[in-house]
Design an enzyme around this catalytic site. Structure first.
Site, PDB file in Angstrom:
ATOM      1  N   HIS A  60      -7.098  -6.167  -5.681  1.00 22.63           N
ATOM      2  CA  HIS A  60      -5.924  -5.029  -5.460  1.00 22.63           C
ATOM      3  C   HIS A  60      -5.187  -4.025  -6.566  1.00 22.63           C
ATOM      4  CE1 HIS A  60      -6.698  -6.614  -1.505  1.00 22.63           C
ATOM      5  NE2 HIS A  60      -5.458  -7.146  -2.354  1.00 22.63           N
ATOM      6  N   TYR A  61      -5.919  -2.708  -6.023  1.00 20.05           N
ATOM      7  CA  TYR A  61      -4.517  -2.079  -7.361  1.00 20.05           C
ATOM      8  C   TYR A  61      -4.343  -1.313  -6.065  1.00 20.05           C
ATOM      9  CZ  TYR A  61      -8.031   1.923  -6.021  1.00 20.05           C
ATOM     10  OH  TYR A  61      -9.017   2.936  -5.885  1.00 20.05           O
ATOM     11  N   THR A  62      -3.045  -0.575  -6.914  1.00 20.09           N
ATOM     12  CA  THR A  62      -1.812   0.269  -5.910  1.00 20.09           C
ATOM     13  C   THR A  62      -2.130   1.044  -5.051  1.00 20.09           C
ATOM     14  OG1 THR A  62      -0.580   0.570  -7.924  1.00 20.09           O
ATOM     15  CG2 THR A  62       0.384  -1.896  -6.603  1.00 20.09           C
ATOM     16  N   GLU A 125      -1.737  -7.540  -6.090  1.00 21.24           N
ATOM     17  CA  GLU A 125      -1.961  -6.061  -6.473  1.00 21.24           C
ATOM     18  C   GLU A 125      -1.303  -5.970  -7.877  1.00 21.24           C
ATOM     19  OE1 GLU A 125      -2.336  -3.624  -4.885  1.00 21.24           O
ATOM     20  OE2 GLU A 125      -2.105  -4.276  -2.718  1.00 21.24           O
ATOM     21  N   HIS A 167     -11.176  -6.203  -3.786  1.00 25.78           N
ATOM     22  CA  HIS A 167     -11.183  -6.034  -2.410  1.00 25.78           C
ATOM     23  C   HIS A 167     -11.845  -5.295  -1.610  1.00 25.78           C
ATOM     24  CE1 HIS A 167      -7.660  -3.754   0.668  1.00 25.78           C
ATOM     25  NE2 HIS A 167      -8.661  -4.943   1.536  1.00 25.78           N
ATOM     26  N   ASP A 177     -11.224  -1.030  -4.812  1.00 33.45           N
ATOM     27  CA  ASP A 177     -10.639  -1.234  -5.929  1.00 33.45           C
ATOM     28  C   ASP A 177     -10.462  -2.863  -5.617  1.00 33.45           C
ATOM     29  OD1 ASP A 177      -9.272  -1.585  -2.663  1.00 33.45           O
ATOM     30  OD2 ASP A 177      -7.680  -2.455  -3.958  1.00 33.45           O
TER      31      ASP A 177
END
Length: 282
Positions: A60-62, A125, A167, A177
């Site tokens: 994921h990215y935050t 993340e 994700h 993401d």
């Protein structure tokens, strides 16, 4: 000459991380990864259902302007989100949930017919502001840390490369993401993730929203065989377009438009052909 510690990039790299109040009440644990520099326990976790062992890594990215705010959210009761690991821009790795536990990172999602992705995956993340906040490039130091972390998890958990996903792959209708800027090819060069060189983009016939027929059905079957949750109807509907877009973000990032052109279809075919026999047979 000022001491090295006063260098701006170094001070940023070494900045203190927030310890949310809720983390103080969670039993501390020893990190699973030897390269995790910090443990900030999150209360947002539980048991994996039916004793399911993780065989997937989900990246994921935050998606927040500041990593400190992201850590606070991931480690605060009531946010209902968490991840096993958080990888900072400077390459530091924070573990918030033990790998044996079920973190809450995937949400409503599916892959290869499985819908409880939280129970079968380890969530990572990656600190990045995301599409809503300018979507910067991922620093090389950060990507190196992601690769090292994933390689360790894959060895410990016997996770095959094609089970390292984004994700957006498991939730194409909701998520973008880690996005088209994420260097999946670099990870694959280190044995993390499944990748083939995308076919060149050329003009020609394509499948798009509203297309109907056997060609659409065959594409949907191929996407479903790879793992994507897509109805096999023979009609290129909105759901199909979302899945094609997610596929492009991951595997053909040069053009992300939801149109299944020749490049997209050839790349999909090459990916299927290069899957391990046991994976392609599912």
């Amino acid at each position: 000459m000022p001491p090295p510690s006063s260098d701006k990039s170094d001070s940023k790299r070494q900045r203190a991380l927030p310890i949310p109040k809720d983390s103080e009440g969670v039993t501390p644990f020893t990190p699973d990864s030897s390269i995790a520099s910090d443990v900030i326990p999150s209360p947002n976790c539980g048991e994996r259902k039916n004793g399911r062992q993780p065989d997937m890594i989900l990246l994921h990215y935050t998606g927040m302007p500041e990593v400190e705010a992201a850590i606070t959210k991931l480690c605060t009761t009531g946010s209902d989100v968490s991840a096993h690991y958080i990888v900072l821009e400077d390459g530091r790795i924070v573990q918030s949930v033990p790998e044996a536990k079920r973190a809450w990172h995937a949400g409503t999602s599916s892959w290869a017919g499985e819908e409880d992705i939280n129970s079968c995956s380890i969530g990572i993340e990656i600190a990045n502001r995301g599409h809503e906040w300018g979507y910067p490039d991922f620093p090389s130091r950060q990507i190196a840390a992601v690769i090292a972390l994933c390689r360790g998890i894959m060895l410990r958990r016997t996770i095959p490369p094609h089970r390292v996903l984004g994700h957006s792959d498991v939730a194409p209708a909701r998520k973008k993401d880690p996005g088209e800027k994420f260097p999946w090819h670099s990870l694959a060069n280190s044995g993390v993730g499944h990748w083939v060189q995308p076919a060149p983009i050329k003009s020609g016939r394509s499948l798009k929203l509203g297309s109907i027929g056997d060609d659409v059905r065959d594409m949907q079957k191929a996407l479903a065989k790879y793992g994507y949750g897509v109805p096999i109807s023979g009609k290129f509907d909105g759901t199909t377009m979302e899945v094609v877009t997610a596929f492009q973000r991951h595997f053909r990032p040069a053009r992300v438009d939801g149109i299944a052109d020749h490049s997209t279809l050839l790349t999909l075919g090459a990916l299927l052909a290069s899957l391990p026999t046991e994976a392609a047979a599912r």
